[in-house]
Design a protein around this motif. Sequence first.
Motif, short mmCIF file in Angstrom:
data_model
loop_
_atom_site.label_atom_id
_atom_site.label_comp_id
_atom_site.label_asym_id
_atom_site.label_seq_id
_atom_site.Cartn_x
_atom_site.Cartn_y
_atom_site.Cartn_z
N PHE A 63 14.50 20.40 -20.92
CA PHE A 63 15.38 20.20 -22.08
C PHE A 63 16.53 19.23 -21.75
CE2 PHE A 63 19.18 22.34 -24.24
CZ PHE A 63 19.11 21.54 -25.36
N ALA A 92 8.06 24.98 -19.08
CA ALA A 92 9.26 24.43 -19.73
C ALA A 92 9.30 22.91 -19.70
CB ALA A 92 10.51 24.99 -19.05
N ASP A 130 6.42 19.39 -6.90
CA ASP A 130 7.20 20.63 -6.80
C ASP A 130 8.34 20.40 -5.81
OD1 ASP A 130 8.14 23.20 -6.25
OD2 ASP A 130 6.14 24.10 -6.43
N GLU A 144 14.21 27.12 -12.72
CA GLU A 144 13.82 28.14 -13.70
C GLU A 144 15.11 28.48 -14.42
OE1 GLU A 144 10.96 29.43 -14.62
OE2 GLU A 144 9.78 28.30 -13.18
N ILE A 164 23.17 20.07 -10.75
CA ILE A 164 23.54 20.50 -12.10
C ILE A 164 23.43 22.02 -12.18
CG2 ILE A 164 22.78 20.49 -14.52
CD1 ILE A 164 22.65 17.35 -12.38
N SER A 165 24.53 22.67 -12.51
CA SER A 165 24.53 24.13 -12.54
C SER A 165 25.17 24.65 -13.83
CB SER A 165 25.22 24.68 -11.29
OG SER A 165 25.01 26.07 -11.21
N LYS A 194 21.34 30.52 -9.21
CA LYS A 194 22.07 29.26 -9.38
C LYS A 194 23.33 29.26 -8.52
CE LYS A 194 21.31 26.22 -11.74
NZ LYS A 194 20.48 24.98 -11.59
N HIS A 226 14.54 21.56 -27.31
CA HIS A 226 14.86 22.80 -26.59
C HIS A 226 13.68 23.75 -26.72
CE1 HIS A 226 18.55 25.62 -25.73
NE2 HIS A 226 17.74 25.49 -24.69
N LYS A 254 14.75 29.96 -26.30
CA LYS A 254 16.21 30.09 -26.27
C LYS A 254 16.72 30.34 -27.70
CE LYS A 254 16.31 29.09 -21.80
NZ LYS A 254 16.40 27.81 -21.15
#
Length: 349
Positions: A11, A37, A58, A83, A131-132, A163, A194, A198
Amino acid sequence: MKLLITGGAGFIGSAVVRHIITHTSDEVVNVDKLTYAGNLESLEKVSGSDRYAFEKADICDRAEMDRVFREHRPDAVMHLAAESHVDRSIDGPAAFIETNIVGTYTLLEAARRYWNDLEGNRKADFRFHHISTDEVYGDLEQPEDLFTEDTSYAPSSPYSASKASSDHLVRAWYRTYGLPVLVTNCSNNYGPYHFPEKLIPLVILNALDGKPLPVYGRGDQVRDWLFVEDHARALYQVVREGSVGETYNIGGHNEKQNIEVVHTICDLLQELAPADFSYRELITHVADRPGHDLRYAIDAGKIQRELGWEPQETFESGIRKTVRWYLDNLPWCKRVQDGSYQRERLGVA
Ligand SMILES: NC(=O)c1ccc[n+]([C@@H]2O[C@H](COP(=O)([O-])OP(=O)(O)OC[C@H]3O[C@@H](n4cnc5c(N)ncnc54)[C@H](O)[C@@H]3O)[C@@H](O)[C@H]2O)c1
């Protein structure tokens, strides 16, 4: 500049790739495993560019990551592969530990080996941008509290704990090995492409099908909503202009209770896709998520002061664009639900 972007078929990653290919002259290498996803259709508008390359791989596979660095020789990494769904982390934490922790570790090590062999400006200018999420900070207790870059970590779910763990690894690789890292923690994103597990896309699609709109508990959980294209701009700015070793919180200044979000969507659908019933009648309160945090809210003052970034969308303008996008892209929504996921309730533990 050549950017290696992990999770570029997801996304937020796809919004970042679309932003860079459309609005800049930079190159992108998208490294994505294509889990449920990940969807390459989200990149159709830009994947024909000769500045775009795709590697199906991966991030947990060290040999593959070494090969990707060797062959593409990026100037920076933007690490978004993860994930990402809290409910799935409750049902099956293993994949979250594997991708979010082991995968981030593996990518850090591949990046460190590659960076060690760079020389001169290429070495000095290299960046690893992780990115968190603001979920690493846990629940806010007082109504006036905001997350700052100095807020202590207190993750509540397997997702946010994984995370948080990856954030710690990234900062340790800076402190111990000098790898030039940047970390961003952002609030809930919403917008086009998206995946419909969600809240926002789930509510839009269930409403259009006349199905119940599940609201966890009383629906009084507060999230700070960030339009995904505002986030993509912020991330691109941080990777180019952010100070090495720093963290930037990114938020939309849009605190809303979940129930308010659901009401807004119902009212927009009533206007844009009127039905012979009221969409609000479909709202169904269901058991709350175990360990559900009540309120997240971001102080995005640092990125505004230091980099001049601020969101361009209000929640009202962004949610209208989002609902309109789903109405115009129903075939995309059908195709990404590959049969294994049918908008059922997940994460009841
Ligand atoms: N969506 C949000 O509201 C939000 C908020 C804060 C932070 N984040 C963070 O932003 C990042 C992107 O989130 P998103 O919502 O776009 O996620 P997403 O689930 O939509 O996409 C994740 C992408 O990563 C890929 N991927 C998963 N495991 C992989 C692996 N082992 N190797 C390579 N690729 C893999 C998937 O195929 C997918 O394309 C994540 O790190 C997430 O934690 C998201």
